[in-house]
Design a protein around this motif. Structure first.
Motif, mmCIF file in Angstrom:
data_model
loop_
_atom_site.group_PDB
_atom_site.id
_atom_site.type_symbol
_atom_site.label_atom_id
_atom_site.label_comp_id
_atom_site.label_asym_id
_atom_site.label_seq_id
_atom_site.Cartn_x
_atom_site.Cartn_y
_atom_site.Cartn_z
ATOM 1 N N VAL A 262 0.241 3.197 7.795
ATOM 2 C CA VAL A 262 1.166 3.861 6.880
ATOM 3 C C VAL A 262 1.132 5.336 7.259
ATOM 4 O O VAL A 262 0.450 6.139 6.653
ATOM 5 C CB VAL A 262 0.736 3.679 5.402
ATOM 6 C CG1 VAL A 262 1.724 4.354 4.472
ATOM 7 C CG2 VAL A 262 0.596 2.220 5.070
ATOM 8 N N GLU B 137 1.291 7.302 -6.491
ATOM 9 C CA GLU B 137 0.193 8.221 -6.798
ATOM 10 C C GLU B 137 0.559 9.670 -6.474
ATOM 11 O O GLU B 137 0.240 10.577 -7.226
ATOM 12 C CB GLU B 137 -1.076 7.825 -6.046
ATOM 13 C CG GLU B 137 -1.800 6.652 -6.647
ATOM 14 C CD GLU B 137 -2.315 6.941 -8.047
ATOM 15 O OE1 GLU B 137 -2.853 8.039 -8.299
ATOM 16 O OE2 GLU B 137 -2.166 6.064 -8.908
ATOM 17 N N GLU C 133 2.213 2.118 -3.419
ATOM 18 C CA GLU C 133 1.121 2.582 -4.274
ATOM 19 C C GLU C 133 0.806 4.054 -3.983
ATOM 20 O O GLU C 133 0.628 4.856 -4.907
ATOM 21 C CB GLU C 133 -0.121 1.722 -4.040
ATOM 22 C CG GLU C 133 -1.325 2.169 -4.825
ATOM 23 C CD GLU C 133 -2.576 1.380 -4.437
ATOM 24 O OE1 GLU C 133 -3.659 1.912 -4.687
ATOM 25 O OE2 GLU C 133 -2.463 0.270 -3.891
ATOM 26 N N ILE C 134 0.753 4.406 -2.713
ATOM 27 C CA ILE C 134 0.458 5.787 -2.324
ATOM 28 C C ILE C 134 1.582 6.715 -2.769
ATOM 29 O O ILE C 134 1.327 7.783 -3.340
ATOM 30 C CB ILE C 134 0.214 5.892 -0.803
ATOM 31 C CG1 ILE C 134 -1.074 5.151 -0.440
ATOM 32 C CG2 ILE C 134 0.129 7.350 -0.367
ATOM 33 C CD1 ILE C 134 -1.313 4.999 1.053
ATOM 34 N N MET D 246 0.833 -1.190 0.000
ATOM 35 C CA MET D 246 0.000 0.000 0.000
ATOM 36 C C MET D 246 0.879 1.256 0.000
ATOM 37 O O MET D 246 0.573 2.205 -0.694
ATOM 38 C CB MET D 246 -0.933 -0.010 1.204
ATOM 39 C CG MET D 246 -1.721 1.257 1.342
ATOM 40 S SD MET D 246 -3.002 1.369 2.618
ATOM 41 C CE MET D 246 -2.409 0.501 3.981
ATOM 42 N N LYS D 247 1.954 1.250 0.780
ATOM 43 C CA LYS D 247 2.820 2.426 0.883
ATOM 44 C C LYS D 247 3.387 2.816 -0.482
ATOM 45 O O LYS D 247 3.353 3.986 -0.871
ATOM 46 C CB LYS D 247 3.947 2.155 1.868
ATOM 47 C CG LYS D 247 4.921 3.292 1.990
ATOM 48 C CD LYS D 247 6.065 2.930 2.920
ATOM 49 C CE LYS D 247 7.080 4.030 2.925
ATOM 50 N NZ LYS D 247 8.381 3.627 2.534
ATOM 51 N N LYS E 209 -11.221 3.548 -0.133
ATOM 52 C CA LYS E 209 -10.566 2.320 -0.568
ATOM 53 C C LYS E 209 -10.027 1.483 0.599
ATOM 54 O O LYS E 209 -10.068 0.255 0.554
ATOM 55 C CB LYS E 209 -9.417 2.681 -1.512
ATOM 56 C CG LYS E 209 -8.746 1.518 -2.169
ATOM 57 C CD LYS E 209 -7.742 2.006 -3.189
ATOM 58 C CE LYS E 209 -7.088 0.844 -3.907
ATOM 59 N NZ LYS E 209 -6.147 1.286 -4.923
ATOM 60 N N TYR E 210 -9.511 2.152 1.627
ATOM 61 C CA TYR E 210 -8.878 1.456 2.747
ATOM 62 C C TYR E 210 -9.578 1.779 4.052
ATOM 63 O O TYR E 210 -10.169 2.827 4.216
ATOM 64 C CB TYR E 210 -7.403 1.856 2.879
ATOM 65 C CG TYR E 210 -6.564 1.502 1.687
ATOM 66 C CD1 TYR E 210 -6.180 0.197 1.445
ATOM 67 C CD2 TYR E 210 -6.149 2.486 0.803
ATOM 68 C CE1 TYR E 210 -5.405 -0.132 0.349
ATOM 69 C CE2 TYR E 210 -5.379 2.168 -0.304
ATOM 70 C CZ TYR E 210 -5.007 0.869 -0.526
ATOM 71 O OH TYR E 210 -4.244 0.546 -1.608
ATOM 72 N N ASP E 211 -9.433 0.891 4.995
ATOM 73 C CA ASP E 211 -9.903 1.107 6.358
ATOM 74 C C ASP E 211 -9.007 2.170 7.003
ATOM 75 O O ASP E 211 -7.804 2.229 6.751
ATOM 76 C CB ASP E 211 -9.778 -0.226 7.104
ATOM 77 C CG ASP E 211 -10.256 -0.134 8.517
ATOM 78 O OD1 ASP E 211 -9.521 0.410 9.352
ATOM 79 O OD2 ASP E 211 -11.372 -0.614 8.778
ATOM 80 N N LEU F 77 -8.631 7.547 -0.681
ATOM 81 C CA LEU F 77 -7.976 6.539 0.159
ATOM 82 C C LEU F 77 -8.903 6.050 1.265
ATOM 83 O O LEU F 77 -8.917 4.857 1.585
ATOM 84 C CB LEU F 77 -6.694 7.109 0.772
ATOM 85 C CG LEU F 77 -5.516 7.285 -0.178
ATOM 86 C CD1 LEU F 77 -4.364 7.989 0.534
ATOM 87 C CD2 LEU F 77 -5.065 5.950 -0.737
ATOM 88 N N GLN G 237 -5.894 0.868 8.590
ATOM 89 C CA GLN G 237 -4.852 0.517 7.624
ATOM 90 C C GLN G 237 -4.058 1.759 7.227
ATOM 91 O O GLN G 237 -2.839 1.712 7.103
ATOM 92 C CB GLN G 237 -5.461 -0.089 6.364
ATOM 93 C CG GLN G 237 -6.011 -1.474 6.519
ATOM 94 C CD GLN G 237 -6.667 -1.941 5.242
ATOM 95 O OE1 GLN G 237 -7.486 -1.221 4.669
ATOM 96 N NE2 GLN G 237 -6.292 -3.116 4.790
ATOM 97 N N LEU G 238 -4.758 2.845 7.019
ATOM 98 C CA LEU G 238 -4.074 4.078 6.621
ATOM 99 C C LEU G 238 -3.194 4.605 7.741
ATOM 100 O O LEU G 238 -2.121 5.154 7.490
ATOM 101 C CB LEU G 238 -5.085 5.144 6.197
ATOM 102 C CG LEU G 238 -5.803 4.865 4.886
ATOM 103 C CD1 LEU G 238 -6.877 5.906 4.643
ATOM 104 C CD2 LEU G 238 -4.821 4.822 3.735
#
Length: 71
Positions: free
Chosen positions: A58, A8, A4-5, A1-2, A49-51, A46, A54-55
């Motif tokens: 990161v 972006e 990907e962020i 995930m990291k 898309k994510y909990d 975000l 989870q965010l």
């Protein structure tokens, strides 16, 4: 995930804005140059898309680029 962020965020880079920010933030060398409205929209995406937990795993400290900050 990291990763990907990070990818972006780099894709949202505005090079003219980056140079402007460098001019008003002396000493800040690692500026991506993303306009705030784009960051807000991406943050909303975000959260859809994510909990939230989870965010938080990161944290923003892992997404910042290394800088030579002087305090």
């Amino acid at each position: 995930m990291k990763l990907e962020i990070e990818k972006e965020l780099l894709n949202m880079q505005d090079k003219k804005y980056k140079e402007f920010q460098k001019g008003i933030c002396p000493g800040a060398e690692e500026i991506i140059g993303i306009r705030i409205p784009m960051l807000r929209n991406y943050a909303k995406e975000l959260l859809k898309k994510y909990d939230f937990i989870q965010l938080m795993a990161v944290s923003y400290t892992h997404l910042t680029l290394p800088t030579n900050s002087r305090v």
